[in-house]
Design a protein around this motif. Structure first.
Motif: not given
Ligand SMILES: [Zn+2]
Lengths: 91, 1001
Positions: B188, B191, B287, B457, B480, B482-483, B486-488
């Motif tokens: 987290s 990113n 989140k 969320d 989970s 990544k989803n 929303k990261i690659d």
């Protein structure tokens, strides 16, 4: 505690707001012409829905404006807010 | 007793710093980093308390916040004492004094232990069944029950500690600093999410941080070593804030969470002073990632509660983390592989493991091989049927399980032990997830409830999500997160993981025994002493809902909310009643997750900050002249001004007489004031008040009564027409804010077409009200050029004026019945206005009076006080105020309700005057009024709402509401009191000057 998107101020904490019961109950224009039952219908009868409910809120510790809210009472999700006099957005 | 059970150095414990503490009066030593539990265990102290109902000896069972037994009191008999603290969470410091709870006179000799012998008499629901009848005896029973049941003592002195509240906002909140939480925090923060990581323990790393096992490796390192490096790295991430000793207490909707940050509880006494003890974090997170781990389950068998019986994972933590052996002769009893990890840890440290009893028929894993190689005997398909040892376990008896697991066979085998580690599998800690509104689903494979649908969320990861194996934990996090974020990609996609896997599974909620269940004490909820027998009894007696069984047996109702016992209770209910676990559902977990101190909850809102209070501009004068104050809403209002040693009664009598005979002055600044402007202002007032306003001339004042739509009186006050389209409305002191809110509501929602603007100006003006026969003379001295003649300035009118250069408004209005002037002036001149009035009134003996005298004077005139004489059940007609209800107006708020079938009844309660036969007898406000005392039950006709001794009439007067009172003038009634019956009669509510002569005197 919800976060409520006041139509005039934006997102604020629930503690700034006050709930005002069911929305779209219009005060009769000519109360004196109503029977006791008709008046009681306006005065006392409120829905208590589990699910999507239209309700009145006021930003009491903010802009002090009244507005309406579409809230799911089963999970407290707020689906929309809209100004007084506007039609509820279609769900 | 003073055995040293320290096994080896542990890097988590500072063995160079000895810490001295007391437990139950005896001094012990531990090391810096120990919890009270680990230090006691190192001293071979297991027995720390007595159980709640049967007072059975109980020992430390866990190593965390789920502890049901080691509930202790800290620093007894001091102002900072705290009951119900878990010894497994208390970090020791020099000077710590801890003591057992729920035992008397001592934990080793406890009188309540007799309940254990009497236990056949104490089944589930015993208290409900026995002590409820006859109901009148409950008070007597309660005394004894509370005496023997007490869980600790509450402090008797004010808490000297400082507590704080803090609002925190973050992008991602991560709850739990175990391996899952650490990985999530790194992903987290790297990113660019502003991330907050909370961990309830003093250190990060969860159970992995002390995992030194060849069968759990990441990138060819021990998982502990790998994790340590990760922790070192994330500490430098700038987007990441880490708080340890911080436990989340509540998870509310919209990702609003409360957490308690513990700042000083672990520090030595001298470092606790003058600093914040605990801080309540009010967190709003975009989140939330829950990584709260899982809690090991006990196994349910006869006498499974003796001191020395512990969770297997706790024994491992005490050995690996604290370097403490919980016993010298250890046995493990399990249904899964994790107990084998414990055995390996103990064996590696040279601590003896006598045997592993495993209910599974066979198990093949790396861990099993290791145990076999170590020569530790494994009893497969065996179960413990009983244990021995009163204050500490010394022996277990095992028997072979039948194929179906429902009975035991073959012969008994005894195994010696002083510590029994049990493992019934793992329960994901889903408490916070369910608090947030999340719904669970049952996983039949692992017999666990796991998160199903997220209500906000949020994401659950790690073992609280049901990922119990290391490989699953890591692969699930990679997918989970990544989803979720929303990261690659994540940082952990190429880890090499070696881990032993638990392959065979067998679960038996209530283990069979050679005795019937009713003859066993197999504890399910240790804190509340609920047994398997109790649950079965409740089901036999017809309880079906899990919530009812919980309340009847008290399972899960202790301070631990059944963190250990709930799953087993559910399992037993499911088996007994043949309802699938998934259909049974769970009971509700409620905040707080662990108990919070009151100090943390209230924070700084103590003492003078408990509530705000409002002072008028004249407040300092009232203080200087020794006024007593009363609270009216948030206002401090001068109540009366005693002279010397004057009593309240004497002061009020003096003030009341002076106001009618000479002059009185009242601080009326607190009355609500609403400025109303706009071209439709008159029409607006017509709609909100019951009387007509259109014809009120500029410069005139009018009293108005405001109703609710149901016709009941809501508020009252005088409104003045300042100019054509400008009014100033006064409201009651307490009603000001609500009246403004109500008026705004109607303007915005019902009558948006009206051109009206409302502004609260309560705080903008100070108001001094001068009354009495000399009031005119006093006002003329202060404002010499103001024409005060009755022709030019009659009662109920208003004039603008100036005192010196300062503008003010003078209203000739009266709440006392005397000639009276109210001067409203800009608030900052309030005190100077007041002093001018006092100075000018000196020669007329002007007397300041407070709210009590004001109430008395208006009662003499029969004026109501909304909220005292009314209670939202009275219409103006009930108040005999028909005169104020306009017959001509088409509509006003509440009009239609005044002739509903219910509001036109003759026998409604109506406001009347009440006079006592004995003029010196003053009635009590709230006293009941009856007509006939002989017929039982006595019919209550109404009650007294206001009552005073009137010095001006020299008799007792009262107002009250009486059914049909309007038509009962002169009728004799009774007011029954505790020791006498007072004779009264109904009278006119206006006791003084009905002709209003005094207004112009
Ligand atoms: Zn707003």
């Amino acid at each position: 505690m919800f976060i409520i998107n006041c139509p005039y101020c934006g997102e604020r904490e629930q503690s700034e707001f006050k709930a005002g019961g069911e929305a779209h109950i219009v005060r009769p224009k000519q109360p004196t012409e109503l029977s006791d039952d008709e008046w009681a219908e306006y005065l006392f009868m409120r829905k208590n829905i589990k699910g999507i409910q239209l309700e009145r809120w006021v930003h009491i510790h903010g802009c002090r404006k009244w507005f309406n809210m579409v809230r799911d009472t089963s999970n407290d999700q707020i689906h929309a807010v809209y100004k007084m006099g506007e039609k509820p957005p279609i769900k | 007793m003073s055995d040293n059970l320290r096994t080896s150095a542990s890097k988590f414990i500072d063995q160079t710093t000895r810490v001295s503490f007391k437990f139950d009066g005896k001094t012990y030593f531990g090391f810096k980093g120990d919890t009270l539990a680990s230090a006691l265990l190192a001293n071979n102290v297991h027995l720390v308390g007595r159980s709640f109902k049967y007072h059975r000896p109980r020992g430390i069972m866990t190593s965390g916040s789920e502890e049901p037994n080691a509930i202790i009191q800290i620093n007894k008999n001091s102002s900072v004492t705290e009951p119900n603290v878990r010894a497994t969470e208390v970090e020791i410091y020099d000077g710590l004094e801890a003591s057992s709870q729920n035992c008397w006179p001592s934990v080793n000799f406890d009188i309540g232990g007799i309940n254990n012998i009497l236990s056949p008499l104490l089944p589930a629901g015993f208290y409900y069944k026995t002590f409820m009848w006859p109901a009148s005896f409950w008070e007597k029973y309660e005394y004894f029950i509370r005496k023997s049941a007490g869980l600790g003592q509450s402090p008797t002195e004010p808490d000297p500690d400082i507590y704080d509240h803090n609002y925190v906002h973050c992008d991602v909140l991560i709850i739990g600093g175990g391996i899952s939480g650490i990985m999530a925090a790194k992903i987290s923060a790297e990113n660019n999410f502003k991330t907050l990581l909370l961990e309830e323990k003093p250190n990060l790393g969860g159970t992995t941080i002390y995992q030194k096992n060849d069968y759990f490796k990441i990138n060819d390192q021990y998982s502990s070593e790998w994790l340590e490096k990760e922790i070192d790295q994330i500490k430098n991430l700038k987007n990441l804030e880490i708080k340890t000793r911080t436990s989340v207490a509540a998870y509310h909707g919209y990702n609003y969470l409360l957490a308690r940050e513990n700042l000083t509880d672990h520090l030595p006494i001298e470092k606790k002073q003058n600093t914040i003890r605990q801080r309540l974090l009010k967190i709003r997170a975009k989140k939330v990632i829950t990584a709260t781990g899982s809690i090991e389950r006990p196994l349910i068998f006869d006498n499974n509660d003796r001191p020395g019986i512990m969770l297997s994972s706790a024994i491992k933590k005490y050995a690996d983390f604290y370097g403490v052996a919980c016993g010298k002769e250890n046995v493990l009893f399990t249904n899964n592989d994790t107990a084998y990890e414990t055995a390996i840890s103990l064996n590696n440290k040279g601590v003896k493991v006598n045997a592993i009893v495993d209910i599974r028929e066979e198990n093949k894993s790396d861990l099993t091989n290791e145990i076999n190689n170590a020569g530790i005997k494994i009893y497969n398909s065996y179960t413990v049927i009983n244990t021995k040892g009163y204050k500490k376990i010394n022996k277990i008896t095992i028997m072979k399980l039948s194929k179906d697991g429902k009975t035991v066979t073959d012969s008994k085998v005894d195994i010696k032990c002083d510590c029994l580690g049990v493992s019934g599998g793992w329960t994901p800690a889903v408490h916070l997830f369910t608090q947030s509104g999340g719904k669970l689903k049952f996983d039949d494979n692992d017999n666990i409830f796991i998160p199903n649908k997220y209500p906000s969320d949020q994401l659950s990861i790690g073992s609280c999500n049901g990922n119990l194996e290391l490989e699953d934990i890591i692969s699930n996090i990679n997918v989970s997160l990544k989803n979720f974020l929303k990261i690659d990609k994540t940082n952990f996609e190429k880890l090499k993981i070696n881990s032993s896997k638990s392959i065979s599974k067998r679960n038996i909620w209530l283990l069979p025994s050679n005795k019937t269940v009713s003859k066993t004490k197999a504890f399910v909820d240790f804190q509340n002493d609920a047994t398997a027998k109790d649950i079965k009894l409740a089901l036999r007696e017809g309880f079906r809902s899990i919530e009812h069984v919980k309340r009847y047996t008290t399972t899960g109702m202790g301070t631990d909310q059944g963190k250990l016992g709930n799953m087993n209770a559910l399992g037993i209910i499911s088996d007994t009643s043949n309802v699938k676990m998934s259909d049974l559902g769970t009971t509700t977990f409620r905040p707080p997750y662990t108990p919070l101190t009151f100090g943390t909850i209230v924070g700084r809102n103590v003492g003078e900050f408990f509530d705000t209070f409002r002072k008028t501009p004249m407040h300092d004068w009232h203080v200087q002249y020794k006024a007593k104050f009363e609270n009216v809403g948030q206002w401090k209002r001068a109540w009366y001004y005693p002279k010397g040693n004057e009593s309240m009664h004497d002061a009020v009598q003096r003030e009341s007489k002076a106001a009618r005979e000479g002059a009185g002055i009242l601080d009326a600044s607190t009355l609500g004031k609403i400025d109303i402007q706009g071209s439709d202002a008159s029409e607006f007032l017509n709609r909100v008040y019951t009387n007509a306003w259109s014809k009120l001339a500029v410069g005139k004042c009018r009293y108005g009564l405001m109703l609710n739509e149901d016709g009941m009186v809501y508020d009252d006050g005088v409104t003045t027409r300042l100019s054509e389209n400008h009014y100033i409305m006064t409201t009651t002191t307490g009603g000001a804010a609500n009246v403004l809110g109500k008026l705004e509501d109607y303007l915005q929602t019902e009558w948006p077409e009206l051109d009206v603007y409302l502004t609260s100006v309560t705080d903008h003006y100070a108001t001094a009200s001068v009354c009495g026969p000399n009031s005119k003379k006093i006002i003329s001295k202060i404002i010499p050029n103001l024409d005060l003649s009755d022709e030019s300035f009659p009662h109920m009118s208003f004039k603008n004026a100036k005192i010196g250069n300062i503008k003010c408004r003078v209203m000739r209005i009266s709440f006392t019945g005397e000639q009276s002037y109210e001067i409203n002036i800009q608030a900052n001149y309030g005190k100077s206005l007041w002093e001018k009035c006092m100075e000018a009134g000196n020669e007329f003996n002007i007397t300041p009076y407070g709210t009590e005298t004001m109430h008395l004077l208006r009662a003499e005139k029969g004026f109501i006080i909304v909220g005292q004489d009314t209670d939202a059940t009275l219409t103006p007609i009930d108040l005999q105020m028909d005169w104020i209800v306009s017959k001509k107006k088409y509509d006003f708020i509440g009009k239609r309700s005044l002739y509903r079938s219910d509001t036109i009844r003759d026998d409604r309660k109506q406001l009347v005057g009440i006079l006592t036969d004995d003029p010196n007898e003053v009635l009590e406000e709230g006293a009941q009024i009856v007509a006939d005392t002989s017929k039982k039950p006595v019919e209550m006709l109404g009650h007294i709402t206001s009552s005073y001794f009137s010095p001006n009439l020299n008799k007792s007067i009262a107002l009250g509401v009486v059914k049909g009172g309007k038509n009962m003038m002169g009728q004799k009634l009774f007011v029954p009191m505790k020791d006498k019956i007072i004779n009264v009669k109904i009278a006119d509510p206006v006791f003084l000057d009905k002709e209003n002569k005094r207004l112009n005197a």
